[in-house]
Design an enzyme around this catalytic site. Structure first.
Site, PDB file in Angstrom:
ATOM      1  N   LYS A  80       4.650   6.091  -5.552  1.00 54.50           N
ATOM      2  CA  LYS A  80       4.081   5.105  -4.450  1.00 54.50           C
ATOM      3  C   LYS A  80       4.133   3.772  -4.848  1.00 54.50           C
ATOM      4  O   LYS A  80       3.362   3.552  -6.063  1.00 54.50           O
ATOM      5  CB  LYS A  80       2.844   5.770  -4.015  1.00 54.50           C
TER       6      LYS A  80
ATOM      7  N   ARG B  90      -2.908  -0.829   7.142  1.00 55.18           N
ATOM      8  CA  ARG B  90      -4.263  -1.787   6.699  1.00 55.18           C
ATOM      9  C   ARG B  90      -4.930  -2.096   7.951  1.00 55.18           C
ATOM     10  O   ARG B  90      -6.087  -2.199   8.068  1.00 55.18           O
ATOM     11  CB  ARG B  90      -4.114  -2.339   5.438  1.00 55.18           C
TER      12      ARG B  90
ATOM     13  N   LYS C  33      -3.257  -3.931  -5.298  1.00 58.22           N
ATOM     14  CA  LYS C  33      -3.239  -2.587  -5.709  1.00 58.22           C
ATOM     15  C   LYS C  33      -2.274  -2.169  -6.961  1.00 58.22           C
ATOM     16  O   LYS C  33      -1.863  -1.073  -7.132  1.00 58.22           O
ATOM     17  CB  LYS C  33      -2.894  -1.545  -4.668  1.00 58.22           C
TER      18      LYS C  33
ATOM     19  N   GLU D   2       6.723   9.588 -12.918  1.00 59.30           N
ATOM     20  CA  GLU D   2       5.405  10.112 -12.390  1.00 59.30           C
ATOM     21  C   GLU D   2       5.699  11.360 -11.403  1.00 59.30           C
ATOM     22  O   GLU D   2       4.811  12.232 -11.491  1.00 59.30           O
ATOM     23  CB  GLU D   2       5.119   8.704 -11.272  1.00 59.30           C
TER      24      GLU D   2
ATOM     25  N   LYS E  79       7.609   6.614  -1.514  1.00 60.42           N
ATOM     26  CA  LYS E  79       6.964   5.759  -0.547  1.00 60.42           C
ATOM     27  C   LYS E  79       6.982   4.532  -0.899  1.00 60.42           C
ATOM     28  O   LYS E  79       6.232   4.032  -2.143  1.00 60.42           O
ATOM     29  CB  LYS E  79       5.494   6.249  -0.115  1.00 60.42           C
TER      30      LYS E  79
ATOM     31  N   TYR F 242       6.310   7.192  11.699  1.00 60.84           N
ATOM     32  CA  TYR F 242       5.647   6.891  13.359  1.00 60.84           C
ATOM     33  C   TYR F 242       6.757   6.988  14.213  1.00 60.84           C
ATOM     34  O   TYR F 242       6.308   6.907  15.578  1.00 60.84           O
ATOM     35  CB  TYR F 242       5.133   5.402  13.268  1.00 60.84           C
TER      36      TYR F 242
END
Ligand code: PBG
Length: 324
Positions: free
Chosen positions: A196, A206, A218, A234, A249, A314
């Protein structure tokens, strides 16, 4: 001209094109993200995600029934936490009667076969809008992981089929797996957001949850978008630690990463076609600059062609309508 090979033969009609198409979409490919809010009969359109809503639980349950009837089999749930419940410990995240826990139960009661996946990260619950606990301006790893374990176990107890840690702390998959085992949740899956990236394309999300970081960014936990090899590191670590499904992502600007991951893993790969990717297509379509339906199909096929077995999007309902 005499040609030995004429590649256009396989493109000359829609029938032959569909016969030789290498990639196709099905309702089984999609995970539907849902934003849930307190209240009754509430349906709030998200300003930066036109056509997408934050719904109260009663509205969500109706929506989930409709999704199931369309052949969509999994939802990924996010809740909007009330401001007064936010703090720097995440306490509300494992409240047995919290909105997330009530939502899991209500959805499983209404449509027991629907696969319920839950977002595991502290940001919606954090007074700082960060995915972890903050100390002296830092997002601390190990204490955050302890919180994430409590959160995951509480989602499993409420009936979640999969927990989906989206926080990018080190060691969280192993800890969550151990937590699930110790509490007897041997059937709960882990879909790990393994690669990510720290992305500006999460902006609209957000807005949806009012979860933007209050200070800084972040980048100390989400990945640097300059990196490719690190995504493999990862992801392989998450699989070793017990992830059942891994995720890349965002998706659209990260198709190379999806392919790199797909080539080296032996678990299903998911990709998250995120809020900013949705917003870009919606905005261009609204201006009359892109054909929305065509842009949706082309993007989703591209993500699948890159190597995604599953796509959180979505556009899931639009896609089902378009592929029928
Ligand atoms: C929370 C979380 C985010 C998204 C999914 N889970 C936002 C973030 O990390 O800031 C983004 C989803 C989207 O943009 O559609 N950890």
């Amino acid at each position: 001209m005499y040609l030995q090979r004429r590649n256009r033969i396989l493109r000359q009609s829609s029938a032959i094109r569909s016969l030789v198409a290498e990639t196709s979409l099905s309702p089984n490919d999609f995970i539907v993200p849902l934003f849930i809010d307190e209240g009754e009969n509430v349906k709030t359109e998200i300003a930066s995600m036109p056509g997408y809503y934050r719904n109260s639980l009663d509205v969500t349950v109706k929506e989930v029934k409709e999704l199931w009837s369309m052949g969509l089999k999994s939802v990924l749930i996010f809740i909007k936490c009330k401001d007064e419940l936010k703090d720097n410990t995440g306490l509300e995240a494992w409240n047995e009667n919290g909105l997330m826990q009530r939502s899991i139960k209500a959805i499983k009661d209404a449509v027991p076969e629907m696969l319920v996946m839950t977002d595991v990260a502290l940001d919606p619950y954090s007074s700082y809008g960060h995915d972890g606990i903050v100390k002296d301006g830092e997002i601390v790893n190990d204490e955050t992981v302890e919180a994430l374990v409590k959160m995951s176990v509480s989602h499993a107890r409420a009936g979640a089929d999969f927990v989906a840690p989206s926080d990018m702390m080190d060691g969280r998959i192993a800890a969550i797996r151990q937590g699930l085992e110790e509490n007897g949740f041997t059937k709960t899956g882990i879909m790990s957001y393994s690669a990510k990236y720290a992305s500006c394309f999460y902006g609209p999300f957000r807005d949806a949850l009012d979860s933007a970081p209050g200070f800084g960014d972040k980048k100390t936990y989400q990945m640097d978008y300059a990196n490719r090899t690190e995504a493999v590191k990862e992801t392989l670590m998450d699989i070793e630690e017990g992830a059942d499904i891994v995720m890349v992502k965002p998706a659209m600007a990260y198709l190379d990463i999806i392919r790199d991951v797909k080539n080296v893993v032996d678990v299903p790969v998911s990709a998250y076609n995120i809020s900013g990717e949705y917003a870009m297509i919606k905005a261009a379509a609204k201006m009359g600059w892109l054909n929305e339906d065509k842009a949706i199909l082309e993007s989703l096929i591209a993500i699948k062609r890159a190597g995604a077995d599953l796509i959180a999007t979505y556009f899931a309902k639009d896609a089902v309508r378009l592929i029928r």
